[in-house]
Design an enzyme around this catalytic site. Sequence first.
Site, PDB file in Angstrom:
ATOM      1  N   HIS A 151       0.824  -1.212   0.000  1.00 24.14           N
ATOM      2  CA  HIS A 151       0.000   0.000   0.000  1.00 24.14           C
ATOM      3  C   HIS A 151       0.851   1.251   0.000  1.00 24.14           C
ATOM      4  O   HIS A 151       2.082   1.199   0.096  1.00 24.14           O
ATOM      5  CB  HIS A 151      -0.956  -0.010   1.202  1.00 24.14           C
ATOM      6  N   CYS A 169       3.059  -4.998   6.781  1.00 23.58           N
ATOM      7  CA  CYS A 169       2.693  -4.674   5.408  1.00 23.58           C
ATOM      8  C   CYS A 169       3.891  -4.074   4.659  1.00 23.58           C
ATOM      9  O   CYS A 169       4.932  -3.789   5.230  1.00 23.58           O
ATOM     10  CB  CYS A 169       1.524  -3.696   5.376  1.00 23.58           C
TER      11      CYS A 169
END
Length: 279
Positions: A151, A169
């Site tokens: 992301h 992440c």
Amino acid sequence: TRAQQNETLLDIARRFSIGQMEIIRLNQDLDRWLIKKDQVITLPNKRILPDSPHFGITLNIAEYRMYYYPEDATKVYSFAHGVGRQDWKTPLGRTTVQKKVKDPVWRPPESIRREHAANGDPLPEVVPAGIHNPLGAYALYLNLPGDYRIHGTDIDKIFGIGMQITHGCVRMYPEDIDQLYHLVDTGTPVYIVKQPIKVGWLDNVLYVEAHPDLEGEETTLEQRRANALALIQKANNNQLPEINQAALTEALEKQTGNPTPIYERILSPEDIANEESSV
């Protein structure tokens, strides 16, 4: 390159889509917080591709960098990214892009909310899309348990790209995730690897590239050398050539991430003729 004005090394890293640790390793004698106008900064101009399938996305967390191989093109895209902290490690292995979301909403897991609350920075149950959303404007959800994503980032953590800083992440610069989001489809394979040492050929010259250990890991010079020699042998038809040992040692000690030539393959006239006949 030369600094356009008085700025930080991190400003220059952002301009060239380079992560923080990558540009610092290449400029160890410079003050990251004060680069004066016209000062010379070293940038990478070669990278050895990770030992992974040349299709889809490869995330090499050891170098804080990903590689995207389009199915119908010879160009390789490469982007800097941040990875999981020592206590929130990014998982290794093969997965796929499960879904793509523009302007994602973040629902922090209870474990992350407890951590933030303990640090005096409580989080809401839902963080709406916007410039302060840690997921940024785009997210690629991976087919892994635990809601792992590739992301963007919020404006407050832009300089965390290229560091071991996330809760597992993979975080990218806003302009890079924008490009990647529009390049890949759902179902694209994603290979997450940890390869601090890479080797590769270019024009009959063998190069080695070494990166420092991640936080919480510590290898000795001899361990790195053993790893490098095994990779060199694998890249040379399972035979260990007469490499430049001094150059190899320097690369493994400094770990700048800059590809270093360690062996040149001299082709015989017969080898050259065979190569030309195969073209």
